[in-house]
Design a protein around this motif. Structure first.
Motif, mmCIF file in Angstrom:
data_model
loop_
_atom_site.group_PDB
_atom_site.id
_atom_site.type_symbol
_atom_site.label_atom_id
_atom_site.label_comp_id
_atom_site.label_asym_id
_atom_site.label_seq_id
_atom_site.Cartn_x
_atom_site.Cartn_y
_atom_site.Cartn_z
ATOM 1 N N LYS A 1 0.828 -1.203 0.000
ATOM 2 C CA LYS A 1 0.000 0.000 0.000
ATOM 3 C C LYS A 1 0.865 1.256 0.000
ATOM 4 C CE LYS A 1 -3.815 2.199 2.482
ATOM 5 N NZ LYS A 1 -4.706 2.105 3.679
ATOM 6 N N ASP A 2 1.940 1.243 0.832
ATOM 7 C CA ASP A 2 2.851 2.393 0.875
ATOM 8 C C ASP A 2 3.545 2.583 -0.471
ATOM 9 O OD1 ASP A 2 2.187 2.863 3.490
ATOM 10 O OD2 ASP A 2 3.915 1.805 4.322
ATOM 11 N N THR A 3 3.908 1.468 -1.098
ATOM 12 C CA THR A 3 4.558 1.559 -2.411
ATOM 13 C C THR A 3 3.615 2.155 -3.448
ATOM 14 O OG1 THR A 3 5.912 -0.385 -1.887
ATOM 15 C CG2 THR A 3 5.746 0.249 -4.198
ATOM 16 N N LYS A 4 2.355 1.673 -3.447
ATOM 17 C CA LYS A 4 1.366 2.218 -4.375
ATOM 18 C C LYS A 4 1.124 3.691 -4.117
ATOM 19 C CE LYS A 4 -1.181 -2.108 -5.188
ATOM 20 N NZ LYS A 4 -2.471 -2.816 -5.015
ATOM 21 N N GLN A 5 1.040 4.045 -2.818
ATOM 22 C CA GLN A 5 0.797 5.443 -2.480
ATOM 23 C C GLN A 5 1.968 6.319 -2.908
ATOM 24 O OE1 GLN A 5 0.046 6.095 1.671
ATOM 25 N NE2 GLN A 5 -0.728 8.160 1.360
ATOM 26 N N LYS A 6 3.181 5.800 -2.707
ATOM 27 C CA LYS A 6 4.369 6.566 -3.114
ATOM 28 C C LYS A 6 4.380 6.760 -4.627
ATOM 29 C CE LYS A 6 9.386 6.668 -2.532
ATOM 30 N NZ LYS A 6 9.671 6.987 -3.921
ATOM 31 N N ILE A 7 4.047 5.710 -5.362
ATOM 32 C CA ILE A 7 3.999 5.823 -6.825
ATOM 33 C C ILE A 7 2.939 6.840 -7.235
ATOM 34 C CG2 ILE A 7 3.447 4.585 -8.949
ATOM 35 C CD1 ILE A 7 4.646 2.079 -7.652
ATOM 36 N N LEU A 8 1.766 6.778 -6.565
ATOM 37 C CA LEU A 8 0.688 7.714 -6.879
ATOM 38 C C LEU A 8 1.105 9.145 -6.590
ATOM 39 C CD1 LEU A 8 -2.245 8.194 -7.749
ATOM 40 C CD2 LEU A 8 -2.928 7.819 -5.368
ATOM 41 N N LEU A 9 1.762 9.351 -5.430
ATOM 42 C CA LEU A 9 2.230 10.692 -5.073
ATOM 43 C C LEU A 9 3.265 11.196 -6.075
ATOM 44 C CD1 LEU A 9 2.592 10.421 -1.176
ATOM 45 C CD2 LEU A 9 0.809 11.594 -2.473
ATOM 46 N N ASP A 10 4.158 10.299 -6.492
ATOM 47 C CA ASP A 10 5.167 10.692 -7.483
ATOM 48 C C ASP A 10 4.509 11.095 -8.808
ATOM 49 O OD1 ASP A 10 7.168 10.210 -5.680
ATOM 50 O OD2 ASP A 10 7.609 8.189 -6.403
ATOM 51 N N VAL A 11 3.474 10.333 -9.197
ATOM 52 C CA VAL A 11 2.771 10.651 -10.445
ATOM 53 C C VAL A 11 2.069 12.008 -10.330
ATOM 54 C CG1 VAL A 11 0.863 9.975 -11.948
ATOM 55 C CG2 VAL A 11 2.471 8.257 -11.143
ATOM 56 N N ILE A 12 1.384 12.223 -9.184
ATOM 57 C CA ILE A 12 0.673 13.495 -8.976
ATOM 58 C C ILE A 12 1.651 14.653 -8.932
ATOM 59 C CG2 ILE A 12 -0.736 14.811 -7.350
ATOM 60 C CD1 ILE A 12 -2.076 12.196 -6.564
ATOM 61 N N GLY B 1 -10.643 19.606 -4.013
ATOM 62 C CA GLY B 1 -9.241 19.461 -4.403
ATOM 63 C C GLY B 1 -8.291 19.464 -3.221
ATOM 64 N N LEU B 2 -8.811 19.151 -2.013
ATOM 65 C CA LEU B 2 -7.978 19.225 -0.819
ATOM 66 C C LEU B 2 -6.909 18.134 -0.797
ATOM 67 C CD1 LEU B 2 -10.693 20.083 1.852
ATOM 68 C CD2 LEU B 2 -9.053 21.620 0.774
ATOM 69 N N ASN B 3 -7.231 16.978 -1.349
ATOM 70 C CA ASN B 3 -6.226 15.908 -1.390
ATOM 71 C C ASN B 3 -5.055 16.290 -2.288
ATOM 72 O OD1 ASN B 3 -7.585 14.141 0.343
ATOM 73 N ND2 ASN B 3 -8.872 13.393 -1.316
ATOM 74 N N ARG B 4 -5.375 16.968 -3.361
ATOM 75 C CA ARG B 4 -4.312 17.444 -4.270
ATOM 76 C C ARG B 4 -3.435 18.476 -3.550
ATOM 77 N NH1 ARG B 4 -3.544 17.655 -9.888
ATOM 78 N NH2 ARG B 4 -2.562 19.558 -10.638
ATOM 79 N N ILE B 5 -4.077 19.346 -2.776
ATOM 80 C CA ILE B 5 -3.323 20.341 -2.011
ATOM 81 C C ILE B 5 -2.443 19.657 -0.970
ATOM 82 C CG2 ILE B 5 -3.557 22.217 -0.328
ATOM 83 C CD1 ILE B 5 -6.076 23.087 -1.867
#
Length: 305
Positions: free
Chosen positions: A88-99, A269-273
């Protein structure tokens, strides 16, 4: 006669001896039985004790097996949970990197477009208007079409300037974050809502260009949320520094929302912020209640770059 008496006496004596011997045998047998009975009883009790001890040993062994199995199960579940959290942390890190990559790319493109509009298109429009004015002045031409053309050129120039300013504000580039945020408050204030600006940081303070740009767009997006969703009449932003950290607090007197359900409030858009602030290694907290008229308070704390 005497001999007969002696014989009778011997017979009686023998018979009495047999009786005595029989009594002695009976006593011996009885004594043996009395000895055997306690021995058998003790053996039975000892056997029962051994059986009870064996049962206890077996029960203890079963309990140990159950405990070991339970411990093994716990270890297995713990390892499984750790692997799940790691994935889950790996997926989240990848998602954060993409964003973050998308945000950086967007900001870079905004700068390019703003520079192109300001340095090229607006310059060409200004040059066209200038040449038209010189031509009409020299030739003393009074034409309604030319006047309309001048008005259209001026309007297009203003629109492009506003677009360029929205993409990357000129004040932000020239004078820094504090000036730009104060100007943002003035431009968003109108008859429906007033934005108040306070800062303990000197107006001419400058930070890195990337740091200022990211924080400006974060605050700008939060202002847009206040205008669109809060129904507030007043909002205020305060800025100060503490322990090499920049702290920005934004508060409005609007209707508020359930801050615990941020994942369901995609329109804000708070998650994006939050992702943007996390990339700056800062913190982002919200205090708001949907059922209370206390408004919303947002606190941003980021290390100064």
């Amino acid at each position: 006669m005497f001999f007969i008496r002696i014989l009778i006496s011997l017979i009686v004596l023998i018979s009495n001896g047999d009786k005595v011997f029989g009594q002695q045998n009976t006593i011996v047998k009885e004594s043996n039985i009395s000895i055997v009975k306690p021995a058998k009883k003790e053996i039975l009790e000892q056997s029962k004790r051994e059986q009870l001890r064996n049962k206890k040993v077996v029960s203890l062994f079963v309990v140990l097996i159950v405990i070991l199995f339970f411990l093994f199960y716990l270890v297995y579940q713990n390892n499984k949970l750790k692997q799940k959290i790691k994935r889950k942390d790996t997926k989240q890190k990848i998602l954060l990197d993409v964003i973050n990559a998308g945000i950086d790319s967007q900001e870079t493109e905004q700068k390019k477009i703003a520079a192109f509009l300001h340095d090229n298109i607006n310059s060409l429009l200004s040059s066209a208007g200038l040449h038209l004015n010189v031509f009409t002045t020299k030739n003393n031409i009074q034409s309604e079409e030319i006047q309309k053309t001048k008005a259209i050129l001026s309007e297009v120039h203003d629109l492009l300037r506003d677009i360029s300013h929205d993409l990357v504000p000129t004040l932000l580039v020239r004078f820094g974050l504090i000036y730009a945020l104060e100007d943002l408050c003035e431009r968003n204030s109108n008859s429906s809502i007033h934005f108040e600006f306070t800062s303990s940081v000197a107006a001419d303070t400058r930070y890195s260009e990337k740091f200022e740009t990211k924080l400006y767009f974060i605050v700008s997006e939060l202002f847009n949320n206040i205008i669109k969703h809060s129904e507030a009449q007043k909002a205020q932003i305060s800025i100060h520094e503490n322990n090499n950290q920049l702290i920005i607090i934004i508060h409005d007197n609007g209707i508020g929302f359930d801050a615990e359900k941020l994942n369901e409030i995609e329109g804000f858009g708070l998650n994006r912020i939050r992702v943007r602030i996390k990339k700056l290694k800062g913190s982002f907290s919200i205090i708001s209640r949907a059922d209370e008229n206390t408004g919303t308070s947002i606190k941003i704390k980021v290390p100064i770059l």
